[in-house]
Design an enzyme around this catalytic site. Structure first.
Site, PDB file in Angstrom:
ATOM      1  N   THR A 211       4.208  -1.832  -3.247  1.00 44.71           N
ATOM      2  CA  THR A 211       4.479  -2.135  -1.832  1.00 44.71           C
ATOM      3  C   THR A 211       5.467  -3.296  -1.739  1.00 44.71           C
ATOM      4  O   THR A 211       6.138  -3.624  -2.718  1.00 44.71           O
ATOM      5  CB  THR A 211       3.164  -2.403  -1.062  1.00 44.71           C
ATOM      6  OG1 THR A 211       3.452  -2.481   0.340  1.00 44.71           O
ATOM      7  CG2 THR A 211       2.491  -3.701  -1.487  1.00 44.71           C
ATOM      8  N   ASN A 212       5.582  -3.912  -0.572  1.00 47.01           N
ATOM      9  CA  ASN A 212       6.489  -5.052  -0.402  1.00 47.01           C
ATOM     10  C   ASN A 212       5.816  -6.091   0.494  1.00 47.01           C
ATOM     11  O   ASN A 212       4.659  -5.931   0.875  1.00 47.01           O
ATOM     12  CB  ASN A 212       7.825  -4.586   0.177  1.00 47.01           C
ATOM     13  CG  ASN A 212       7.620  -3.838   1.483  1.00 47.01           C
ATOM     14  OD1 ASN A 212       7.144  -4.392   2.460  1.00 47.01           O
ATOM     15  ND2 ASN A 212       7.946  -2.552   1.482  1.00 47.01           N
ATOM     16  N   ASP A 213       6.562  -7.140   0.862  1.00 46.12           N
ATOM     17  CA  ASP A 213       5.944  -8.286   1.541  1.00 46.12           C
ATOM     18  C   ASP A 213       5.829  -8.162   3.057  1.00 46.12           C
ATOM     19  O   ASP A 213       5.438  -9.125   3.722  1.00 46.12           O
ATOM     20  CB  ASP A 213       6.751  -9.559   1.224  1.00 46.12           C
ATOM     21  CG  ASP A 213       6.487 -10.033  -0.184  1.00 46.12           C
ATOM     22  OD1 ASP A 213       5.365  -9.826  -0.665  1.00 46.12           O
ATOM     23  OD2 ASP A 213       7.413 -10.589  -0.810  1.00 46.12           O
ATOM     24  N   SER A 214       6.165  -7.030   3.608  1.00 52.63           N
ATOM     25  CA  SER A 214       6.117  -6.925   5.071  1.00 52.63           C
ATOM     26  C   SER A 214       4.673  -7.033   5.569  1.00 52.63           C
ATOM     27  O   SER A 214       3.789  -6.317   5.097  1.00 52.63           O
ATOM     28  CB  SER A 214       6.721  -5.592   5.517  1.00 52.63           C
ATOM     29  OG  SER A 214       6.466  -5.402   6.884  1.00 52.63           O
ATOM     30  N   ALA A 277       9.117  -1.830   6.678  1.00 53.00           N
ATOM     31  CA  ALA A 277       9.844  -1.914   5.412  1.00 53.00           C
ATOM     32  C   ALA A 277       9.414  -0.686   4.607  1.00 53.00           C
ATOM     33  O   ALA A 277       8.382  -0.687   3.924  1.00 53.00           O
ATOM     34  CB  ALA A 277       9.499  -3.201   4.685  1.00 53.00           C
TER      35      ALA A 277
END
Ligand code: PMT
Length: 402
Positions: A211-214, A277
């Site tokens: 995943t990512n930091d959103s 994101a």
């Protein structure tokens, strides 16, 4: 939403009066003008001076005390108010409102008001559940008065039950929704917004994902801002935050799931705002069972394949829809954002620098450049994501009306 609204706050006598002080402060912080009326019994719990100092207005208690000869205070406050809030509302005052009794400042003023009335009951569980109280609440609701359901939790009596004064966040959300229902002239009335929020999760196996930091904060802020301007809002999200009940929340996790939901809802959408994101790649073959470390080599390669580009796909099939993208960049902010605007056939793009620690991903602030397809450019200085969302929605409204 409450900015410049005239709120008549009627405080009646229960232990939750002290919580009405905080509610008053919140109204003032939101930019509302507040005048307070109290019952005699409310003054036994908190001194009226507290409400006077915080509202910077005289507090009314006695119907027969008229400090200004030009008008009758209980009629004046009811005419002045855009909205009347009774908080906390006791079973006694609820019964009086239900039956049109006007025997003190609060009830006399409420009988006279033409403003929408919003009631926040707080009392002992047995009092709340009493048949007479419930019948009176039903009477109020039948008249279009909004009666909030109390919270369940630890009561002043020392046990758990229903009857607690709700959190101020919930009161604010419900109040704002109520105001929207009573406003005819909001600029986004009749518009359907579809907003995406959060970082997608691309499964490796049942217990691991990429995943990512959103955080989803931006998407939630846009959804709220559009809703407060009267739009019908659907939010497709991977992240979980509080939201007004009237906004439809659809939970997804992967880019594929987000694509399917957005693709299905797109035809009936007027404005799509993609703050999510979305991962550009997903794991080519997800393992159905947990990958066991013992069975893996020291180095492993996970093959990735392209995810659908949701915004680009919607850009290709749009007819009447207004499309807004967000561009997360670490360099050449404007140049790259404008390329995305063109490539994905967008009407507007919001460029943000995600290399900074004090803006972008997973913080409460952002600094953005808003670009439109007809070459307008707006530099928005660093401020809260809620403020940025209000500005973005304002710009969307301007473009829709252009
Ligand atoms: O959630 P927060 O913590 O508040 O953080 C906010 C944010 C930094 C995530 C947000 O402001 C932001 O920049 N969102 C877009 C992130 C992104 O994916 O940017 P991008 O430049 O890769 O994509 C451009 C646009 O295409 C975006 O609107 C994106 O939603 C969309 N996209 C991207 C890839 C893909 N496969 N499908 C898409 O629809």
């Amino acid at each position: 939403m409450l900015k410049d609204k005239n709120i008549a706050l009627y405080v009646t006598g229960g232990i939750a009066v002290y919580k009405a002080v905080d509610l008053l402060r919140t109204f003032i912080k939101e930019g509302a003008n507040v005048r307070v009326g109290m019952t005699e019994s409310a003054t036994k719990f908190v001194n009226p001076l507290t409400f006077q100092v915080l509202s910077r207005n005289e507090v009314h208690i006695d119907t027969f005390y008229e400090s200004t000869p030009e008008h009758l205070a209980h009629i004046h406050i009811s005419d002045w108010a855009d909205i009347a809030v009774v908080a906390p509302a006791t079973t006694n005052t609820i019964a009086k409102i239900a039956h049109g009794i006007a025997d003190n400042f609060v009830t006399s003023s409420l009988v006279a008001t033409k403003a929408p009335v919003f009631v926040v009951p707080a009392m002992n569980t047995d009092m709340y559940e009493n048949q007479a109280t419930q019948a009176n609440i039903q009477t109020l609701e039948n008249r279009g008065i909004k009666v909030l359901e109390p919270d369940t939790g630890f009561l002043a009596e020392g046990y758990e039950g229903k009857g607690r004064f709700p959190d101020k966040e919930r009161i604010l959300d419900e109040l704002e929704s109520f105001i929207i229902q009573h406003s005819e002239d909001l600029p986004l009335k009749g518009y359907k917004f579809l907003v995406s929020a959060g970082g997608t999760e691309e499964r490796i196996d049942p217990v691991r994902y990429i995943t990512n930091d959103s955080s989803g904060k931006t998407g939630y802020a846009i959804a709220r801002a559009a809703y407060y301007q009267g739009a019908d809002v659907q939010l497709v999200t991977t992240a979980e935050h509080p939201l007004p009940n009237a906004i439809e929340k659809i939970k997804v996790s992967s880019a594929d799931e987000m694509y399917q939901v957005i693709d299905k809802l797109f035809e009936l959408t007027d404005v799509l705002v993609m703050t999510a994101a979305v991962a550009d790649y997903k794991v080519a073959s997800q393992s159905k069972s947990k990958m066991k470390k013992d069975e893996l080599a020291d180095k492993i390669v996970i093959e990735l394949e392209e995810n659908p580009d949701i915004l680009k796909a919607m850009g290709n099939k749009k007819d009447k829809q207004f499309l807004v993208g967000f561009a997360a960049e670490t360099e050449n902010l404007e140049e790259y954002a404008r390329k995305k605007l063109e490539k994905k056939n967008l009407d507007m793009i919001i460029a943000n620098d995600v290399s900074r620690e004090d803006t972008g991903f997973n913080v409460d602030f952002n600094e953005v450049i808003i670009l439109t397809k007809d070459d307008k450019r707006f530099d928005i200085s660093r401020q809260t994501k809620n403020n940025i969302a209000r500005i973005v929605v304002e710009k969307i409204i301007n473009e829709l009306n252009a």
